[in-house]
Design an enzyme around this catalytic site. Structure first.
Site, PDB file in Angstrom:
ATOM      1  N   VAL A 194      27.221 -10.948   7.827  1.00 14.82           N
ATOM      2  CA  VAL A 194      26.686 -10.909   6.462  1.00 14.82           C
ATOM      3  C   VAL A 194      25.476 -11.826   6.334  1.00 14.82           C
ATOM      4  O   VAL A 194      24.460 -11.484   5.727  1.00 14.82           O
ATOM      5  CB  VAL A 194      27.776 -11.306   5.445  1.00 14.82           C
ATOM      6  CG1 VAL A 194      27.182 -11.464   4.049  1.00 14.82           C
ATOM      7  CG2 VAL A 194      28.890 -10.273   5.442  1.00 14.82           C
TER       8      VAL A 194
ATOM      9  N   ASP B   8     -18.770   4.866  -6.441  1.00 23.73           N
ATOM     10  CA  ASP B   8     -19.798   5.471  -7.273  1.00 23.73           C
ATOM     11  C   ASP B   8     -20.780   4.402  -7.724  1.00 23.73           C
ATOM     12  O   ASP B   8     -20.419   3.222  -7.860  1.00 23.73           O
ATOM     13  CB  ASP B   8     -19.172   6.103  -8.521  1.00 23.73           C
ATOM     14  CG  ASP B   8     -18.526   7.442  -8.216  1.00 23.73           C
ATOM     15  OD1 ASP B   8     -19.041   8.148  -7.340  1.00 23.73           O
ATOM     16  OD2 ASP B   8     -17.522   7.773  -8.860  1.00 23.73           O
TER      17      ASP B   8
ATOM     18  N   ASP C 138      19.508 -19.495   2.214  1.00 26.27           N
ATOM     19  CA  ASP C 138      18.717 -18.323   2.574  1.00 26.27           C
ATOM     20  C   ASP C 138      18.098 -17.666   1.348  1.00 26.27           C
ATOM     21  O   ASP C 138      16.970 -17.197   1.383  1.00 26.27           O
ATOM     22  CB  ASP C 138      19.602 -17.278   3.278  1.00 26.27           C
ATOM     23  CG  ASP C 138      19.864 -17.661   4.729  1.00 26.27           C
ATOM     24  OD1 ASP C 138      19.431 -18.743   5.128  1.00 26.27           O
ATOM     25  OD2 ASP C 138      20.511 -16.873   5.436  1.00 26.27           O
TER      26      ASP C 138
ATOM     27  N   ASP D 170     -13.673  15.362  -7.813  1.00 21.34           N
ATOM     28  CA  ASP D 170     -13.391  14.182  -7.001  1.00 21.34           C
ATOM     29  C   ASP D 170     -11.930  14.108  -6.573  1.00 21.34           C
ATOM     30  O   ASP D 170     -11.590  13.354  -5.661  1.00 21.34           O
ATOM     31  CB  ASP D 170     -13.737  12.904  -7.779  1.00 21.34           C
ATOM     32  CG  ASP D 170     -15.228  12.730  -7.973  1.00 21.34           C
ATOM     33  OD1 ASP D 170     -15.990  13.213  -7.118  1.00 21.34           O
ATOM     34  OD2 ASP D 170     -15.632  12.132  -8.987  1.00 21.34           O
TER      35      ASP D 170
ATOM     36  N   GLU E 264      21.365 -19.268  12.605  1.00 20.72           N
ATOM     37  CA  GLU E 264      22.816 -19.262  12.386  1.00 20.72           C
ATOM     38  C   GLU E 264      23.561 -18.616  13.547  1.00 20.72           C
ATOM     39  O   GLU E 264      24.678 -19.022  13.898  1.00 20.72           O
ATOM     40  CB  GLU E 264      23.122 -18.528  11.077  1.00 20.72           C
ATOM     41  CG  GLU E 264      22.616 -19.270   9.835  1.00 20.72           C
ATOM     42  CD  GLU E 264      22.374 -18.353   8.649  1.00 20.72           C
ATOM     43  OE1 GLU E 264      22.899 -17.217   8.666  1.00 20.72           O
ATOM     44  OE2 GLU E 264      21.650 -18.744   7.719  1.00 20.72           O
TER      45      GLU E 264
ATOM     46  N   GLU F  86      19.883  -8.894   3.727  1.00 19.53           N
ATOM     47  CA  GLU F  86      20.192  -7.795   2.815  1.00 19.53           C
ATOM     48  C   GLU F  86      19.331  -7.808   1.555  1.00 19.53           C
ATOM     49  O   GLU F  86      19.224  -6.805   0.849  1.00 19.53           O
ATOM     50  CB  GLU F  86      21.685  -7.830   2.418  1.00 19.53           C
ATOM     51  CG  GLU F  86      22.110  -9.029   1.565  1.00 19.53           C
ATOM     52  CD  GLU F  86      22.367 -10.269   2.393  1.00 19.53           C
ATOM     53  OE1 GLU F  86      22.575 -11.331   1.799  1.00 19.53           O
ATOM     54  OE2 GLU F  86      22.351 -10.174   3.635  1.00 19.53           O
TER      55      GLU F  86
END
Length: 829
Positions: free
Chosen positions: A229, A276, A660, A566, A631, A234
C-alpha cells in the site's frame, strides 16, 4: 465518489489484512488500519472533489455563447440560457446554439453533416416550407443546434433548446462515455500498473524472506500488505488531475482558457508558435490613416467628403459596404477593420444611417478567403449599385477603369499596385474599393459577374500598431528555444514591416507568400519550412500544409486561428489556439486553448505555466517513488544482513498517510524554476522519466533506506520498541528533508527561499508535529507502538535523516556546475 475510495484494490487488500489481524488477536492493528483507511479515503475524496470543482469551473468558462436581441438590445449570452422565442443572430463561423426558424438570411449556408450526413453546406432561406413533414436535410428555413454556419449571415427565432432539439434527440440515444484522460495520465496509469507488478513481487519476496528468518506469519503478512500500500503512489492520478485542472484555472485568470487538459502538458514541449498578425501580434485597433483616389495620396489628416467622384463614392462605399454598426448611444460595434472604415467615413461626413436611407441594401456577397473581397448591393433610382472592397490584387482584377473628378479614365494597374506596395512597406494594411452600376437584372447575376467590369474608386491604408508587449514576448520565446512564425493574409511588405519591428525576422530574411507556397513541391517546402519565419497572403487552408511540414520534422506546433477555415489547422496542430474576442465558434470548438484577450504574450505566459506544471508533476513523482524505494529497501535487505524488521506494519501505513501524502501534494504548488524560459523545449517524445528522474529515484531511495538500516544497526537490540521508534523517526524525517530538497531540480533550497511555497512549509510543519506526536503522546504510543526518544536520540535521528537532504543538495550543486561549464564552452560553428 466517496464510495469509490473503498473500491480501490490496495484498500480492499488492506481491509483484508485487518481481518487477518482480527483472527490473530491484534486489536490495535485493526483499529489503526481502519482509521488509516478512513483518513486515506477522506483525503482521496477531497482531492477528487477539488479536481472536479476545478474542471466544472473550466467547463463553465468554456461554455459556448450566442448573440441574441432582447429588449431591443444585442447581447452575448451563454447558449444554455437561450429560451424559445429568443432572436439569435448567426454569422460565418458560428455553431448554431439552438434549433432556429430563420426569418432573415444573406447568403447563409450551413454545414449539417453532423446531423444529416450531408457533405456539402446547405443554402438557407426564410421561405416557408411546402410540407411540414419534410426530412431534416430539406428544411431550408431551419438551422439546427450543433450545425456550423460556413458562409453568410442570418437571423432566426429559437424554437427548441437542449434535449428538445434534433441534436438533443440524437444525444438521448447515446450512452455517456467516461471522461477522456490526457496522454500524461495514460502514461502514468501504465506506470502504476507496472509498478504494481514489481511492488507486489517484492512484497511477496519480503514476506517469504521474513518467514525464513523466523518472523511471525501474521506480522509478515501485515508487513507485506502495508508495504504494498505504501510503496504504490496511489495519489498519483488525483494529483495529476488536480495539477492540470488548477493550472488550467490559473491560466484562465491570465486570459488563456484551456479547453482540453492535455494541452497543459503539451505546452511544455512546444517548439514553434505560428501566430496571426492582426489582433494577436498587433493591437487590432485599426485606424484609417492613408487614402489614395484620383491620383492623390493623402496620409495623416483625412479630407472631408467632396460632392464629386471619386472621393464621395469612396467614403460612401466605406460606409455602405460594411457590416459594422453604430448605435445611437455608444461606440461602433463589429469587426475592427470595418469599424475603422465606418469611423473614417463618418469623420468625412458620410453617415451610414443617412446613406442607407438613400441606398438601402438589397443583397450582399459576404467575404470569403477564396475571393478575398466582399460586395454589397444597394437600390438607387431604379438601378443597383454594387460596392466591393478587399485585397488590391483581387479587386483590381475585376476593374476595367477608374473614376476621376472628370469621369472614368483608363486603369493603370501598375501605378495603383505600386502605391499599394509603398503603403504596405510602411506598415499599412491596404484595401482597394470599387463600384459598379447595374440594371435591375442584378439579382440574376452570379458573384463573378457582379464583381467584374467595375470602376476603381481608391485605396485605403489602415494601421494596426504592434502590441507593446509583443516584442518582449517574441524575445522570450526565442530565449526559450521556441520559433515564432507570423502567418497573415496581408501584403508581404506589411507583414515584413511588422515582423522586423517585433524581431521575428531580420531585413535579409525572406518572406514567403501563399502563391509561392502553393507552387512548391512537398519535399522542397519541407526542406525550406524550418527557415521561413513570415508567411503573407496565405489562404487559411495553407496553414494545414505549414503545420504538417513542421510536424513531419518532429516539431511540436502551436497554431493560432479565428476563422471557419482555420479549424482544420487548429485540430491538426499540437496546440490549437483560437481567438476568444474575435474568433468564430467553430475555431474555438476545434482549439485546445482560447485566448480571451487575443494577445500573443498570453500564449507565452501559457507556455511558461505549462512548463511549471509539468516540472512540478515530475517533482511529485520523484518524491513519491523515492519514498516507496526508501520503504522497500530496508525491509528487503534487513533479513539478509541479519537484522530484524526495522518497521512495523502500522509505521509503514502512518508514513504512507502522513509523510508521503501531505508534503508531496503541495509540491504541485511550487513556483516556476529560475530560468524556466531560458531552456529549450522538452522533446515531444521524451520519456516522463528522462532527464535523470529514474536514476534519482533509485539512488536517493536506496540512501534513504540505508540510513534507516544504519539506525537499526546502531540501535539497542534489547528494546525493540525503542530502536524501531528511532528507525521510524529517521525514515519519516528523511522524507521530509527530501520534500524540501526536491522543490527545485537545480536551485539550492537556501537560494529558493523559505516562503516561495507556503503550502509546502505548512505541510512540512504539520507533518513534523504529527510525527513528534507519535513519539510523545501516550495515546499515539499505544496505537503506533512507539516510545518517546531522549533529546540525544532525537538529535541523532535528525542528524542521520539530514543525510538525504544534504546528498540531494550536493547533487543539485554538481548539476549547476556542469551547466555553467557547458555554458562557458564556445559553440562550434
Amino acid at each position: 465518489m466517496l464510495l469509490a475510495q473503498f473500491a480501490d484494490f490496495m484498500v480492499l487488500l488492506l481491509l483484508a489484512s485487518a481481518v487477518v489481524a482480527g483472527f490473530l488477536g491484534e486489536l490495535q492493528d485493526i483499529a489503526a488500519i481502519v482509521a488509516i483507511v478512513l483518513l486515506n479515503a477522506t483525503l482521496g475524496f477531497l482531492q477528487e472533489y477539488r479536481a472536479e470543482r476545478a474542471l466544472a469551473a473550466l467547463r463553465a468558462l468554456a461554455a459556448p455563447q450566442a448573440r441574441v436581441r432582447r429588449g431591443s438590445e444585442a447581447r452575448q449570452v451563454p447558449s444554455a440560457a437561450l429560451v424559445p422565442g429568443d432572436i439569435v443572430a448567426l454569422e460565418a463561423g458560428n455553431v448554431v446554439p439552438a434549433d432556429l426558424r430563420l426569418i432573415e438570411t444573406a447568403g447563409l449556408r450551413v454545414d449539417e453533416a453532423a446531423l444529416t450526413g450531408e457533405s456539402q453546406p446547405v443554402d438557407k432561406s426564410p421561405v416557408p416550407l411546402p410540407d411540414a413533414e419534410l426530412p431534416l436535410g430539406d428544411r431550408h428555413n431551419m438551422a439546427y443546434k450543433g450545425t456550423v454556419v460556413t458562409y453568410g449571415r442570418g437571423i432566426g427565432v429559437v424554437v427548441a433548446t437542449g434535449m428538445a432539439t434534433e441534436l438533443g434527440r440524437v444525444a438521448g440515444l447515446l450512452r455517456v462515455d467516461q471522461p477522456v484522460r490526457t496522454p500524461l495520465q495514460r502514461r502514468l496509469a501504465q506506470l502504476g500498473q507496472r509498478l504494481s507488478i514489481v511492488v507486489l513481487a517484492l512484497c511477496a519476496l519480503i514476506f517469504a524472506v521474513g518467514l525464513v528468518a523466523g518472523e511471525q506469519l501474521g506480522r509478515m503478512l501485515l508487513t507485506a500488505v502495508s508495504l504494498a500500500v505504501a510503496a504504490l503512489p496511489e495519489a498519483l492520478p488525483a494529483v495529476v488531475t488536480i495539477s492540470l485542472a488548477l493550472g488550467a484555472r490559473q491560466m484562465a485568470r491570465r486570459h488563456a482558457l484551456i479547453r482540453r487538459l492535455a494541452a497543459v502538458e503539451t505546452l511544455g514541449s512546444v517548439t514553434h508558435i505560428c501566430a496571426d498578425k492582426t489582433g494577436t501580434l498587433t493591437l487590432n485597433d485599426m485606424r484609417v490613416e492613408a487614402l489614395y483616389a484620383d491620383e492623390r495620396l493623402i496620409t495623416g489628416e483625412l479630407p472631408a467628403a467632396e460632392d464629386r467622384e471619386p472621393w464621395s463614392s469612396l467614403f460612401a462605399a466605406l460606409a455602405l459596404s460594411n457590416d459594422a454598426c453604430w448605435p445611437a448611444t455608444g461606440r461602433p460595434e463589429g469587426d475592427p477593420t470595418e469599424v475603422a472604415l465606418l469611423v473614417a467615413a463618418a469623420r468625412a461626413g458620410r453617415e451610414k444611417g443617412a446613406l442607407e436611407a438613400l441606398l438601402p441594401r438589397i443583397g450582399e456577397l459576404p467575404f470569403s478567403p477564396e475571393r478575398g473581397k466582399m460586395t454589397t448591393l444597394h437600390q438607387r433610382d431604379g438601378e443597383v449599385v454594387a460596392f466591393t472592397k478587399g485585397a488590391p490584387e483581387g479587386v483590381l482584377a475585376g476593374c476595367v477603369n477608374r473614376l476621376t473628378q472628370s469621369g472614368s479614365a483608363p486603369l493603370e494597374r501598375g501605378t495603383i499596385l505600386a502605391v499599394a506596395n509603398q503603403l504596405a512597406r510602411r506598415g499599412y494594411r491596404v484595401l482597394a474599393v470599387s463600384c459598379r452600376r447595374l440594371a435591375g437584372e442584378s439579382a440574376q447575376l452570379s458573384a463573378a459577374a457582379v464583381e467584374a467590369d467595375q470602376s476603381f474608386l481608391g485605396l485605403v491604408g489602415l494601421q494596426d500598431p504592434p502590441r507593446p508587449e509583443a516584442k518582449a514576448a517574441v524575445a522570450a520565446c526565442q530565449s526559450a528555444g521556441i520559433r515564432v512564425i507570423m502567418i497573415t493574409g496581408d501584403h508581404p511588405a506589411t507583414a515584413r514591416a511588422i515582423a522586423e519591428t517585433l524581431g521575428i525576422i531580420e531585413p535579409a530574411d525572406a518572406v514567403m507568400t501563399g502563391p509561392e507556397l502553393a507552387g512548391l513541391p512537398p519535399d522542397e517546402f519541407e526542406r525550406r519550412v524550418r527557415d521561413v519565419r513570415v508567411y503573407a497572403r496565405v489562404a487559411p487552408e495553407q496553414k494545414i500544409r505549414i503545420v504538417k511540414a513542421l510536424q513531419d520534422r518532429g516539431e511540436a506546433v502551436a497554431m493560432t486561428g479565428d476563422g471557419v477555415n482555420d479549424a482544420p489547422a487548429l485540430q491538426l496542430a499540437d496546440i490549437g489556439v483560437a481567438m476568444g474576442a474575435r474568433g468564430a465558434d467553430v475555431a474555438r470548438e476545434a482549439a485546445d486553448m482560447v485566448l480571451l484577450d487575443d494577445d500573443f504574450s498570453t500564449i507565452v505566459g501559457a507556455v511558461r505555466e505549462g512548463r511549471r506544471i509539468y516540472d512540478n508533476l515530475r517533482k511529485f513523482v520523484k518524491y513519491a517513488l523515492t519514498s516507496g524505494v526508501g520503504e522497500l529497501w530496508p525491509l528487503l535487505l534487513a533479513p539478509f544482513l541479519g537484522l530484524p524488521a526495522p518497521l512495523l506494519p502500522i509505521h509503514i501505513l502512518w508514513i504512507n498517510l502522513v509523510t508521503d501524502g501531505l508534503p508531496g501534494l503541495t509540491l504541485v504548488a511550487e513556483p516556476a524554476e529560475v530560468g524556466i524560459m531560458d531552456r529549450p523545449p522538452r522533446k515531444p517524445r521524451e520519456s516522463f522519466f528522462g532527464g535523470g528522474l529514474w536514476q534519482h529515484v533509485l539512488w536517493v531511495g536506496i540512501l534513504m533506506g540505508s540510513v534507516t538500516l544504519a539506525t537499526v544497526a546502531l540501535g539497542d537490540k534489547g528494546e525493540a520498541t525503542h530502536w524501531q521508534s528511532m528507525a521510524f523517526t529517521v525514515l519519516a524525517l528523511s522524507q521530509i528533508g527530501h520534500a524540501l530538497a526536491v522543490r527545485s531540480d537545480r536551485e539550492s533550497f537556501f537560494s529558493r527561499g523559505l516562503w516561495s511555497n507556503p503550502s509546502l512549509l505548512g505541510a512540512v510543519g504539520l507533518t513534523l508535529a504529527l510525527q513528534l506526536g507519535t513519539l510523545y503522546l501516550p495515546v499515539a504510543n499505544a496505537i503506533l507502538r512507539t516510545e518517546p526518544l531522549t533529546a540525544k536520540e532525537l538529535a541523532v535521528s535528525l542528524a542521520l535523516s539530514s543525510a538525504v537532504f544534504v546528498a540531494v543538495e550536493v547533487e543539485k550543486l554538481v548539476k549547476r556546475r556542469v551547466q555553467r561549464s557547458r555554458a562557458c564552452q564556445p559553440r562550434q560553428s
